[in-house]
Design an enzyme around this catalytic site. Sequence first.
Site, PDB file in Angstrom:
ATOM      1  N   TRP A 160       0.873  -1.181   0.000  1.00 54.02           N
ATOM      2  CA  TRP A 160       0.000   0.000   0.000  1.00 54.02           C
ATOM      3  C   TRP A 160       0.908   1.228   0.000  1.00 54.02           C
ATOM      4  O   TRP A 160       1.803   1.324   0.849  1.00 54.02           O
ATOM      5  CB  TRP A 160      -0.873  -0.045   1.256  1.00 54.02           C
ATOM      6  CG  TRP A 160      -1.772   1.122   1.467  1.00 54.02           C
ATOM      7  CD1 TRP A 160      -2.591   1.705   0.550  1.00 54.02           C
ATOM      8  CD2 TRP A 160      -1.962   1.842   2.697  1.00 54.02           C
ATOM      9  NE1 TRP A 160      -3.291   2.739   1.132  1.00 54.02           N
ATOM     10  CE2 TRP A 160      -2.928   2.844   2.441  1.00 54.02           C
ATOM     11  CE3 TRP A 160      -1.436   1.735   3.983  1.00 54.02           C
ATOM     12  CZ2 TRP A 160      -3.364   3.730   3.425  1.00 54.02           C
ATOM     13  CZ3 TRP A 160      -1.866   2.611   4.960  1.00 54.02           C
ATOM     14  CH2 TRP A 160      -2.818   3.596   4.676  1.00 54.02           C
ATOM     15  N   ASP A 241      -0.393  -5.398   9.571  1.00 58.35           N
ATOM     16  CA  ASP A 241      -1.410  -4.440   9.173  1.00 58.35           C
ATOM     17  C   ASP A 241      -2.614  -5.257   8.700  1.00 58.35           C
ATOM     18  O   ASP A 241      -2.532  -5.978   7.704  1.00 58.35           O
ATOM     19  CB  ASP A 241      -0.883  -3.556   8.031  1.00 58.35           C
ATOM     20  CG  ASP A 241      -1.903  -2.498   7.620  1.00 58.35           C
ATOM     21  OD1 ASP A 241      -3.016  -2.482   8.192  1.00 58.35           O
ATOM     22  OD2 ASP A 241      -1.589  -1.684   6.725  1.00 58.35           O
ATOM     23  N   LYS A 277     -13.129  -0.846   6.126  1.00 60.80           N
ATOM     24  CA  LYS A 277     -13.672  -1.721   5.092  1.00 60.80           C
ATOM     25  C   LYS A 277     -14.681  -2.719   5.650  1.00 60.80           C
ATOM     26  O   LYS A 277     -15.786  -2.821   5.148  1.00 60.80           O
ATOM     27  CB  LYS A 277     -12.527  -2.473   4.387  1.00 60.80           C
ATOM     28  CG  LYS A 277     -11.948  -1.745   3.219  1.00 60.80           C
ATOM     29  CD  LYS A 277     -11.131  -0.503   3.558  1.00 60.80           C
ATOM     30  CE  LYS A 277      -9.800  -0.815   4.168  1.00 60.80           C
ATOM     31  NZ  LYS A 277      -8.974   0.381   4.408  1.00 60.80           N
TER      32      LYS A 277
HETATM   33  N1  PLA Z   1      -3.524  -0.530   5.397  1.00 60.16           N
HETATM   34  C1  PLA Z   1      -3.770  -0.965   4.157  1.00 60.16           C
HETATM   35  C2  PLA Z   1      -3.021  -2.132   3.639  1.00 60.16           C
HETATM   36  C3  PLA Z   1      -4.726  -0.315   3.358  1.00 60.16           C
HETATM   37  O1  PLA Z   1      -4.952  -0.749   2.130  1.00 60.16           O
HETATM   38  C4  PLA Z   1      -5.429   0.795   3.874  1.00 60.16           C
HETATM   39  C5  PLA Z   1      -6.441   1.532   3.039  1.00 60.16           C
HETATM   40  C6  PLA Z   1      -5.143   1.175   5.189  1.00 60.16           C
HETATM   41  C7  PLA Z   1      -4.177   0.499   5.918  1.00 60.16           C
HETATM   42  C8  PLA Z   1      -5.785   2.335   5.861  1.00 60.16           C
HETATM   43  O2  PLA Z   1      -7.124   2.378   5.906  1.00 60.16           O
HETATM   44  P1  PLA Z   1      -7.892   3.273   6.951  1.00 60.16           P
HETATM   45  O3  PLA Z   1      -6.943   4.254   7.514  1.00 60.16           O
HETATM   46  O4  PLA Z   1      -8.972   3.909   6.174  1.00 60.16           O
HETATM   47  O5  PLA Z   1      -8.372   2.310   7.982  1.00 60.16           O
HETATM   48  N2  PLA Z   1      -6.274   1.517   1.659  1.00 60.16           N
HETATM   49  C9  PLA Z   1      -7.274   2.102   0.744  1.00 60.16           C
HETATM   50  C10 PLA Z   1      -7.545   3.565   0.996  1.00 60.16           C
HETATM   51  C11 PLA Z   1      -8.605   1.370   0.875  1.00 60.16           C
HETATM   52  C12 PLA Z   1      -6.352   4.459   1.108  1.00 60.16           C
HETATM   53  O6  PLA Z   1      -5.451   4.438   0.271  1.00 60.16           O
HETATM   54  O7  PLA Z   1      -6.328   5.222   2.102  1.00 60.16           O
HETATM   55  C13 PLA Z   1      -6.746   1.861  -0.688  1.00 60.16           C
HETATM   56  O8  PLA Z   1      -7.455   2.199  -1.640  1.00 60.16           O
HETATM   57  O9  PLA Z   1      -5.639   1.316  -0.822  1.00 60.16           O
END
Ligand code: PLA
Length: 430
Positions: A160, A241, A277
């Site tokens: 991510w 995570d 989510k």
């Molecule tokens: N960790 C991972 C691996 C994630 O994909 C995301 C969110 C988070 C943490 C954090 O989410 P939160 O803070 O909202 O609980 N990833 C998303 C959104 C869904 C983003 O980029 O913030 C994504 O589209 O990858």
Amino acid sequence: MAMMARTIRNSASRRTMMMSRPIFGLRSMSSWWKNVEPAPKDPILGVTEAFLADPSPDKVNVGVGAYRDDNGKPVVLDCVREAERRIAGTSFMEYLPMGGSVKMVEETLKLAYGDNSEFIKDKRIAAVQSLSGTGACRLFADFQTRFNPGSQIYIPVPTWSNHHNIWRDAQVPQKTYHYYHPETKGLDFKGLMDDVKNAPEGSFFLLHACAHNPTGVDPTEEQWREISQLFKAKNHFAFFDMAYQGFASGDPARDAKSIRIFLEDGHHIGISQSYAKNMGLYGQRVGCLSVLCENEKQAVTVKSQLQQLARPMYSNPPLHGAQIVSTILGDPELKSLWLKEVKIMADRIIGMRTTLRESLEKLGSPLSWEHVTKQIGMFCYSGLTPEQVDRLTSEYHIYMTRNGRISMAGVTTGNVGYLANAIHEVTKSS
Ligand code: PLA
């Protein structure tokens, strides 16, 4: 003539002087931030911005991982609506403690560590409510740098994108480890194990507990066991995570398997949990950071330091989402409704994977799309190149991250045919 020119020059320079004099402090005010350059667009949230700005009626957003129903609409879960109804009368607006809602944290730990966890009973877990998963990761990164200065974090390739920002801003140097094999579109288990083996003893590793983002590729149970054993031999610290608990298999308990394996093997781990989510509480920012300690005394100490980190940053976390979570998880009926709804979300995504793959095959795509159904969780790591993604956006108004990640949660019966056709058009000659 020369005098006139001089006079004009003088009056001109007087004017410039007057203009540049800091009348009302305007000039000095506007110069405070003159060295600030525009920040680069966020690779994920920037996609949403571009999508919103596109007036095309055909546009499709499969960028950010936000669940949509089959009509493409955001979903408020029934269990959440019912919890909101129940808490509506209470109008409780007080501050939460620095560590957040104790009840919410208690319920959240059960999801990760198990209902009957001995670590919960023995009060060995230092845990605080966090600003969703991002906040939990950031709090941990800050904790790591404060109490283990100079330590590094090993991050999978790919990951991510925000993981890099989080540990960078917490001043923790980053190393990477192999994870994904582009040719097999699966796990690079050998590369991963080699990197774990070659990392200095006692290194910090970031692991995705389930439904790896962006690849949708998780180790098997057997592989997790091997990873855990090697971590033990090397005395590494595992930070999990877990942003998608329930989205991999449809069952939150099953999705916590990786964590349970590490716990069985006696690791002291850290976990980031998020309800964005799996409860659809994206904007409520509810999550939890926990660190398993040696004993209760250490857990109390560590928690006090986590709170100490939170206090100057945001003082205490938001209340409403925490009340929703504790209302749902604290009531067996609402909890079972939630579990059903998580499964419905996960199943709809699995169904869309099959339809997307079948549609591409029906179109006669010369490429293999087996990985679309093999990968799990919210995302499909499609293998589309950045140039192909650019074409999808400019020619078809389809928005996704340039690494070729498709948020399957945004794919619906209504847009899957359009999406498949566009993917086929931009890939058929490759
Ligand atoms: N960790 C991972 C691996 C994630 O994909 C995301 C969110 C988070 C943490 C954090 O989410 P939160 O803070 O909202 O609980 N990833 C998303 C959104 C869904 C983003 O980029 O913030 C994504 O589209 O990858």
